[in-house]
Design a protein around this motif. Structure first.
Motif, PDB file in Angstrom:
ATOM      1  N   MET A 197      22.538   9.923  73.227  1.00  0.00           N
ATOM      2  CA  MET A 197      21.885  11.117  72.710  1.00  0.00           C
ATOM      3  C   MET A 197      20.701  11.473  73.607  1.00  0.00           C
ATOM      4  SD  MET A 197      20.348  11.758  68.878  1.00  0.00           S
ATOM      5  CE  MET A 197      19.174  10.401  69.021  1.00  0.00           C
ATOM      6  N   ARG A 198      20.654  12.715  74.053  1.00  0.00           N
ATOM      7  CA  ARG A 198      19.562  13.165  74.935  1.00  0.00           C
ATOM      8  C   ARG A 198      18.553  13.988  74.130  1.00  0.00           C
ATOM      9  NH1 ARG A 198      20.389  14.718  81.090  1.00  0.00           N
ATOM     10  NH2 ARG A 198      20.634  12.453  80.961  1.00  0.00           N
ATOM     11  N   ASN A 199      17.286  13.704  74.371  1.00  0.00           N
ATOM     12  CA  ASN A 199      16.208  14.382  73.664  1.00  0.00           C
ATOM     13  C   ASN A 199      15.214  14.976  74.647  1.00  0.00           C
ATOM     14  OD1 ASN A 199      16.548  13.528  70.638  1.00  0.00           O
ATOM     15  ND2 ASN A 199      16.837  11.648  71.812  1.00  0.00           N
ATOM     16  N   PHE A 200      14.660  16.117  74.257  1.00  0.00           N
ATOM     17  CA  PHE A 200      13.557  16.732  74.997  1.00  0.00           C
ATOM     18  C   PHE A 200      12.255  16.434  74.271  1.00  0.00           C
ATOM     19  CE2 PHE A 200      14.576  20.424  78.075  1.00  0.00           C
ATOM     20  CZ  PHE A 200      15.528  19.656  78.723  1.00  0.00           C
ATOM     21  N   LEU A 201      11.284  15.877  74.987  1.00  0.00           N
ATOM     22  CA  LEU A 201       9.943  15.676  74.469  1.00  0.00           C
ATOM     23  C   LEU A 201       9.047  16.803  74.948  1.00  0.00           C
ATOM     24  CD1 LEU A 201       9.384  11.906  75.372  1.00  0.00           C
ATOM     25  CD2 LEU A 201      10.028  12.816  73.138  1.00  0.00           C
ATOM     26  N   GLU A 202       8.225  17.326  74.060  1.00  0.00           N
ATOM     27  CA  GLU A 202       7.180  18.270  74.437  1.00  0.00           C
ATOM     28  C   GLU A 202       5.849  17.528  74.386  1.00  0.00           C
ATOM     29  OE1 GLU A 202       5.025  22.439  72.982  1.00  0.00           O
ATOM     30  OE2 GLU A 202       6.688  21.577  71.828  1.00  0.00           O
ATOM     31  N   LEU A 203       5.139  17.529  75.519  1.00  0.00           N
ATOM     32  CA  LEU A 203       3.914  16.749  75.653  1.00  0.00           C
ATOM     33  C   LEU A 203       2.730  17.624  76.026  1.00  0.00           C
ATOM     34  CD1 LEU A 203       5.691  14.245  77.956  1.00  0.00           C
ATOM     35  CD2 LEU A 203       4.726  13.493  75.795  1.00  0.00           C
ATOM     36  N   ALA A 204       1.537  17.122  75.707  1.00  0.00           N
ATOM     37  CA  ALA A 204       0.297  17.710  76.206  1.00  0.00           C
ATOM     38  C   ALA A 204      -0.597  16.559  76.640  1.00  0.00           C
ATOM     39  CB  ALA A 204      -0.389  18.536  75.123  1.00  0.00           C
ATOM     40  N   TYR A 205      -1.354  16.759  77.711  1.00  0.00           N
ATOM     41  CA  TYR A 205      -2.250  15.692  78.147  1.00  0.00           C
ATOM     42  C   TYR A 205      -3.451  16.224  78.912  1.00  0.00           C
ATOM     43  CZ  TYR A 205       0.650  15.990  82.432  1.00  0.00           C
ATOM     44  OH  TYR A 205       1.346  16.426  83.544  1.00  0.00           O
ATOM     45  N   PHE A 206      -4.514  15.453  78.816  1.00  0.00           N
ATOM     46  CA  PHE A 206      -5.756  15.696  79.548  1.00  0.00           C
ATOM     47  C   PHE A 206      -5.699  14.785  80.773  1.00  0.00           C
ATOM     48  CE2 PHE A 206     -10.385  14.950  80.179  1.00  0.00           C
ATOM     49  CZ  PHE A 206     -10.782  16.259  80.340  1.00  0.00           C
ATOM     50  N   GLY A 207      -5.651  15.371  81.966  1.00  0.00           N
ATOM     51  CA  GLY A 207      -5.238  14.625  83.147  1.00  0.00           C
ATOM     52  C   GLY A 207      -6.280  13.808  83.880  1.00  0.00           C
ATOM     53  N   LYS A 208      -7.524  13.802  83.420  1.00  0.00           N
ATOM     54  CA  LYS A 208      -8.603  13.170  84.187  1.00  0.00           C
ATOM     55  C   LYS A 208      -8.315  11.711  84.535  1.00  0.00           C
ATOM     56  CE  LYS A 208     -13.558  12.159  84.119  1.00  0.00           C
ATOM     57  NZ  LYS A 208     -14.823  12.275  83.359  1.00  0.00           N
ATOM     58  N   ALA A 209      -7.773  10.954  83.608  1.00  0.00           N
ATOM     59  CA  ALA A 209      -7.606   9.504  83.797  1.00  0.00           C
ATOM     60  C   ALA A 209      -6.322   9.129  84.536  1.00  0.00           C
ATOM     61  CB  ALA A 209      -7.635   8.803  82.443  1.00  0.00           C
ATOM     62  N   TYR A 210      -5.504  10.118  84.905  1.00  0.00           N
ATOM     63  CA  TYR A 210      -4.168   9.804  85.422  1.00  0.00           C
ATOM     64  C   TYR A 210      -3.945  10.336  86.837  1.00  0.00           C
ATOM     65  CZ  TYR A 210      -3.700   8.836  80.521  1.00  0.00           C
ATOM     66  OH  TYR A 210      -3.919   8.337  79.264  1.00  0.00           O
ATOM     67  N   HIS A 211      -3.105   9.607  87.544  1.00  0.00           N
ATOM     68  CA  HIS A 211      -2.756   9.987  88.908  1.00  0.00           C
ATOM     69  C   HIS A 211      -1.540  10.908  88.861  1.00  0.00           C
ATOM     70  CE1 HIS A 211      -3.598   9.281  93.153  1.00  0.00           C
ATOM     71  NE2 HIS A 211      -2.296   9.343  93.371  1.00  0.00           N
ATOM     72  N   GLY A 212      -1.669  11.971  88.046  1.00  0.00           N
ATOM     73  CA  GLY A 212      -0.581  12.918  87.915  1.00  0.00           C
ATOM     74  C   GLY A 212       0.472  12.467  86.918  1.00  0.00           C
ATOM     75  N   TRP A 213       1.541  13.261  86.838  1.00  0.00           N
ATOM     76  CA  TRP A 213       2.630  12.952  85.910  1.00  0.00           C
ATOM     77  C   TRP A 213       3.483  11.795  86.405  1.00  0.00           C
ATOM     78  CZ3 TRP A 213       5.070  13.073  81.432  1.00  0.00           C
ATOM     79  CH2 TRP A 213       6.429  12.753  81.412  1.00  0.00           C
ATOM     80  N   GLN A 214       3.902  11.847  87.657  1.00  0.00           N
ATOM     81  CA  GLN A 214       4.953  10.959  88.143  1.00  0.00           C
ATOM     82  C   GLN A 214       4.474   9.532  88.340  1.00  0.00           C
ATOM     83  OE1 GLN A 214       7.249  12.709  91.226  1.00  0.00           O
ATOM     84  NE2 GLN A 214       8.485  10.904  91.603  1.00  0.00           N
ATOM     85  N   ARG A 215       5.345   8.590  87.974  1.00  0.00           N
ATOM     86  CA  ARG A 215       5.048   7.166  88.118  1.00  0.00           C
ATOM     87  C   ARG A 215       4.648   6.836  89.553  1.00  0.00           C
ATOM     88  NH1 ARG A 215       6.262   2.244  85.617  1.00  0.00           N
ATOM     89  NH2 ARG A 215       7.259   3.275  83.844  1.00  0.00           N
TER      90      ARG A 215
END
Length: 246
Positions: free
Chosen positions: A1-19
């Motif tokens: 089963m495939r699901n779409f997640l809808e996300l929101a984030y405050f990006g200050k602490a992260y090195h972008g989205w991608q791993r």
């Protein structure tokens, strides 16, 4: 089963989205929360990358699982996520639906404040000089005449094409400053920040709006303006055909 997640984030602490191998990313944190809750190894695929420090009011990602999510899935995942990442919704989609390739448009905002504001130091760029907003909007309209935006792309990138179809681009005046709005079918890495940086130079009188033609035709990143800081940039909306949702 495939699901779409809808996300929101405050990006200050992260090195972008991608791993990333040596930095914390939003993708990594969300995957860990899902794996803890569902007790299975899984990977999520995002609609696209955001650079380090960029925020997202809306980003979609898909993942596959054989387990039922349950009625309180959103609450349980959010309890595992840090305070600067939120899962907004989850929807089942067709098995072949893809968060990146099925997206038909993406929208961004870039926020600028005219006065020093301690409450927006992580969400808007403080520009001290007066700006010619009319000239900046003239330059924004010129963007709609072109498809190839290599001049605004990060130099080292593995894309097959630099073509993007921009639907709209304009500056909005607010009580505290300015917001740049732009919508297109796709964006190149660093593209919005480079466009904004170029238009700020136009706004400050360092070049004219008509120079945008020469910059775009050159295909040369060095002809465009410097990229503005990441913290003023928000991914605001991603749109999909309704046919992928179940």
């Amino acid at each position: 089963m495939r699901n779409f997640l809808e996300l929101a984030y405050f990006g200050k602490a992260y090195h972008g989205w991608q791993r990333q191998p040596n930095a914390v990313s939003v993708q990594e944190v969300v995957e860990q929360a899902l794996q803890t809750l569902l007790q299975e190894n899984l990977e999520i695929t995002g609609a696209g990358r955001t650079d380090a420090g960029v925020h997202a009011k809306q980003l979609y990602a898909h993942f596959d699982t054989s387990k039922p999510l349950g009625k309180n899935f959103l609450f349980r995942v959010n309890a595992l996520l840090p305070k600067d990442i939120a899962l907004v919704s989850v929807r089942e989609v067709t098995p072949e639906a893809h968060a990146r390739f099925d997206a038909v448009s993406r929208s961004y905002e870039y926020h600028i404040v005219k006065e020093k504001d301690v409450f927006s130091i992580d969400t808007a760029y403080w520009v001290k000089k007066e700006l010619r907003v009319d000239e900046m909007n003239r330059a924004a309209k010129i963007l709609l005449e072109y498809k190839d935006f290599k001049c605004f792309s990060r130099s080292r990138t593995d894309v097959k094409t630099y073509n993007c179809s921009i639907e709209h681009a304009f500056w909005e005046t607010t009580n505290s400053g300015l917001v740049f709005h732009i919508k297109a079918d796709r964006f190149l890495r660093n593209m919005v920040r480079a466009i904004v940086g170029t238009m700020l130079e136009i706004g400050q009188g360092k070049m004219e709006a008509e120079n945008m033609h020469e910059i775009i035709r050159s295909g040369n990143r060095s002809e465009a303006g410097a990229s503005v800081p990441a913290h003023g940039l928000f991914l605001t909306r991603i749109e999909y055909p309704q046919t992928i949702f179940i």
